[in-house]
Motif scaffolding. Structure first.
Motif, PDB file in Angstrom:
ATOM      1  N   UNK A 230       0.693 -10.547  -2.501  1.00 37.60           N
ATOM      2  CA  UNK A 230       0.694  -9.125  -2.798  1.00 37.60           C
ATOM      3  C   UNK A 230       1.418  -8.393  -1.680  1.00 37.60           C
ATOM      4  N   UNK A 231       2.028  -7.274  -2.017  1.00 42.14           N
ATOM      5  CA  UNK A 231       2.744  -6.478  -1.039  1.00 42.14           C
ATOM      6  C   UNK A 231       2.134  -5.088  -0.983  1.00 42.14           C
ATOM      7  N   UNK A 232       1.491  -4.791   0.145  1.00 42.39           N
ATOM      8  CA  UNK A 232       0.808  -3.524   0.353  1.00 42.39           C
ATOM      9  C   UNK A 232       1.764  -2.471   0.894  1.00 42.39           C
ATOM     10  N   UNK A 233       1.591  -1.242   0.449  1.00 39.55           N
ATOM     11  CA  UNK A 233       2.394  -0.137   0.948  1.00 39.55           C
ATOM     12  C   UNK A 233       1.505   1.100   1.053  1.00 39.55           C
ATOM     13  N   UNK A 234       1.878   2.084   1.873  1.00 41.58           N
ATOM     14  CA  UNK A 234       1.098   3.318   1.957  1.00 41.58           C
ATOM     15  C   UNK A 234       1.088   4.034   0.614  1.00 41.58           C
ATOM     16  N   UNK A 235      -0.048   4.563   0.241  1.00 40.30           N
ATOM     17  CA  UNK A 235      -0.181   5.223  -1.058  1.00 40.30           C
ATOM     18  C   UNK A 235       0.833   6.352  -1.219  1.00 40.30           C
ATOM     19  N   UNK A 236       1.189   7.005  -0.121  1.00 38.30           N
ATOM     20  CA  UNK A 236       2.145   8.106  -0.186  1.00 38.30           C
ATOM     21  C   UNK A 236       3.530   7.636  -0.641  1.00 38.30           C
TER      22      UNK A 236
ATOM     23  N   UNK B 243       8.141   4.646  -4.550  1.00 40.78           N
ATOM     24  CA  UNK B 243       9.200   3.726  -4.136  1.00 40.78           C
ATOM     25  C   UNK B 243       8.969   2.296  -4.619  1.00 40.78           C
ATOM     26  N   UNK B 244       7.772   2.050  -5.177  1.00 38.77           N
ATOM     27  CA  UNK B 244       7.417   0.679  -5.538  1.00 38.77           C
ATOM     28  C   UNK B 244       6.932   0.588  -6.989  1.00 38.77           C
ATOM     29  N   UNK B 245       7.848   0.803  -7.951  1.00 41.75           N
ATOM     30  CA  UNK B 245       7.444   0.689  -9.357  1.00 41.75           C
ATOM     31  C   UNK B 245       7.046  -0.727  -9.739  1.00 41.75           C
ATOM     32  N   UNK B 246       7.636  -1.726  -9.057  1.00 43.63           N
ATOM     33  CA  UNK B 246       7.285  -3.128  -9.278  1.00 43.63           C
ATOM     34  C   UNK B 246       7.735  -3.920  -8.056  1.00 43.63           C
ATOM     35  N   UNK B 247       7.507  -5.224  -8.093  1.00 45.55           N
ATOM     36  CA  UNK B 247       7.768  -6.042  -6.905  1.00 45.55           C
ATOM     37  C   UNK B 247       9.250  -6.229  -6.599  1.00 45.55           C
TER      38      UNK B 247
ATOM     39  N   UNK C 231     -11.858  -0.981   0.141  1.00 44.82           N
ATOM     40  CA  UNK C 231     -12.387  -0.260   1.302  1.00 44.82           C
ATOM     41  C   UNK C 231     -11.692   1.086   1.504  1.00 44.82           C
ATOM     42  N   UNK C 232     -10.397   1.154   1.202  1.00 46.30           N
ATOM     43  CA  UNK C 232      -9.628   2.381   1.421  1.00 46.30           C
ATOM     44  C   UNK C 232      -8.741   2.655   0.208  1.00 46.30           C
ATOM     45  N   UNK C 233      -9.337   2.997  -0.917  1.00 46.71           N
ATOM     46  CA  UNK C 233      -8.595   3.112  -2.180  1.00 46.71           C
ATOM     47  C   UNK C 233      -7.513   4.182  -2.181  1.00 46.71           C
ATOM     48  N   UNK C 234      -7.618   5.174  -1.312  1.00 45.03           N
ATOM     49  CA  UNK C 234      -6.634   6.259  -1.315  1.00 45.03           C
ATOM     50  C   UNK C 234      -5.532   6.063  -0.285  1.00 45.03           C
ATOM     51  N   UNK C 235      -5.615   4.981   0.480  1.00 47.32           N
ATOM     52  CA  UNK C 235      -4.675   4.781   1.574  1.00 47.32           C
ATOM     53  C   UNK C 235      -3.488   3.888   1.210  1.00 47.32           C
ATOM     54  N   UNK C 236      -3.737   2.920   0.296  1.00 49.86           N
ATOM     55  CA  UNK C 236      -2.708   1.910   0.023  1.00 49.86           C
ATOM     56  C   UNK C 236      -2.572   1.632  -1.474  1.00 49.86           C
ATOM     57  N   UNK C 237      -1.426   1.070  -1.818  1.00 50.09           N
ATOM     58  CA  UNK C 237      -1.200   0.501  -3.136  1.00 50.09           C
ATOM     59  C   UNK C 237      -0.583  -0.870  -2.956  1.00 50.09           C
ATOM     60  N   UNK C 238      -0.448  -1.639  -4.036  1.00 50.21           N
ATOM     61  CA  UNK C 238       0.198  -2.933  -3.897  1.00 50.21           C
ATOM     62  C   UNK C 238       0.847  -3.378  -5.194  1.00 50.21           C
TER      63      UNK C 238
ATOM     64  N   UNK D 288       4.839   2.233  11.111  1.00 51.33           N
ATOM     65  CA  UNK D 288       6.196   2.372  10.616  1.00 51.33           C
ATOM     66  C   UNK D 288       7.115   1.244  11.019  1.00 51.33           C
ATOM     67  N   UNK D 289       6.569   0.252  11.704  1.00 48.40           N
ATOM     68  CA  UNK D 289       7.389  -0.901  12.098  1.00 48.40           C
ATOM     69  C   UNK D 289       7.757  -1.739  10.886  1.00 48.40           C
ATOM     70  N   UNK D 290       6.894  -1.735   9.870  1.00 46.46           N
ATOM     71  CA  UNK D 290       7.143  -2.472   8.630  1.00 46.46           C
ATOM     72  C   UNK D 290       7.031  -1.520   7.448  1.00 46.46           C
ATOM     73  N   UNK D 291       7.746  -1.855   6.362  1.00 47.08           N
ATOM     74  CA  UNK D 291       7.677  -1.045   5.142  1.00 47.08           C
ATOM     75  C   UNK D 291       6.509  -1.463   4.259  1.00 47.08           C
ATOM     76  N   UNK D 292       6.204  -2.769   4.278  1.00 47.95           N
ATOM     77  CA  UNK D 292       5.115  -3.314   3.470  1.00 47.95           C
ATOM     78  C   UNK D 292       4.450  -4.440   4.240  1.00 47.95           C
ATOM     79  N   UNK D 293       3.270  -4.829   3.776  1.00 49.32           N
ATOM     80  CA  UNK D 293       2.565  -5.992   4.313  1.00 49.32           C
ATOM     81  C   UNK D 293       2.456  -7.031   3.207  1.00 49.32           C
TER      82      UNK D 293
END
Length: 299
Positions: A141-147, A151-155, A226-233, A208-213
């Motif tokens: 999975x690739x995590x990104x900031x929810x904001x 930019x991430x409609x799909x993988x 744990x943080x539903x409003x912080x990230x998406x994947x 900001x060192x990485x775009x995704x995890x």
């Protein structure tokens, strides 16, 4: 008993405190303090384990597999699984923290650790030195900031991105496959930022060192819960080379621990404890039907 070092309490990784795993040791469950010689598989354990009165496993901070709580105890999939296995084997597990997969693998070969439960991928190369007991699968999975969700409609959007991941992990392997797909599609390859543990990858994203995890599906589910409003994947697809990688517990060959450990895994599959653990963490779709020994080299 082996010598023990006091655990240094750390905040859980999801608190995102800016620190990495510190050296230490401690029981994954403080309630498991007594050896149970009448346990079903105790008689099958090697003398070295019986004499030590514990099974020492390497571990790092990798929620939801392992989280070090503020009081120094471990919580997560690993401790829960180890508790079920200990009931079959009759000796408790002790997790000693270590930084990086290489340190854990070499530590097992030197006798410092009796095993490591990953998540780590079973491969032919690793099975030359270790016995691998597969007990789950994963997809990256690739995590990104929810904001940044737009930019991430799909993988496919991961192509060309800076991806933080744990060095030597299944994420790194699957990212290589994704890069091949990206190149075939005329897109830029990703840049992999290899780090020691999950905490470091999240910090890289937040700074900001990485775009995704890049992380396992279980870790992504845990973080979002744990943080539903912080990230998406987004999930890597089969077309992009995700496949279904097999994750295993590693044990050094020739120690005599593999056979009773495999039997203990089979027992917790049979009695339903394995299924309870997988359900507790919402990763039933990563479960396997039965434990498998050395899938890459068997037969």
């Amino acid at each position: 008993m082996r010598g023990r070092t006091a655990l240094i309490p750390l905040a859980a990784v999801l608190a995102l405190v800016g620190c990495s795993s510190a050296p230490g040791a401690g029981p994954s469950d403080p309630g498991q303090s007594d050896v149970q010689t009448d346990a079903p598989l105790y008689s099958q354990l090697p003398d070295a384990i019986k004499d030590a009165g514990e099974i020492v496993v390497a571990g790092d901070t990798h929620p939801p597999y392992r989280t070090i709580e503020e009081d120094g105890t471990f919580t997560g999939i690993d401790p829960d699984l180890q508790k079920a296995l200990a009931e079959q084997l009759g000796v408790p597990f002790t997790i000693k923290t270590a930084s990086g997969l290489d340190a854990m693998l070499t530590g097992m070969l030197s006798g410092r650790y009796d095993g490591f439960n990953g998540p780590v991928r079973a491969t032919p190369e690793r099975e030359k030195d270790f016995d691998a007991i597969v007990w789950m699968t994963t997809r990256t999975s690739y995590l990104f900031p929810a904001a940044n969700k737009a930019q991430f409609p799909d993988s496919s959007a991961i192509c060309g991105m800076r991806v933080a991941g744990v060095t030597g992990s299944v994420t790194e392997t699957q990212l290589d496959r994704l890069n091949q797909w990206c190149t075939e599609q005329g897109k830029k390859a990703t840049q992999f930022i290899g780090l020691e543990d999950t905490n470091s990858t999240i910090l890289a994203l937040n700074s900001g060192r990485a775009d995704v995890v890049g992380t396992t599906q279980a870790s992504a589910i845990d973080l979002l819960a744990a943080q539903p409003d912080e990230y998406g994947y987004v999930m890597q697809t089969d077309e992009q080379g995700a496949g279904v990688d097999q994750l295993a517990m590693f044990l050094p060959k020739g120690t005599g621990l593999t056979e009773p450990m495999l039997a203990a895994f089979q027992a917790i599959f049979d009695n339903g404890e394995y299924q309870k653990v997988m359900s507790r963490y919402g990763i039933e779709d990563a479960a396997v039907e039965a434990p498998v020994l050395n899938p890459s080299t068997a037969g």
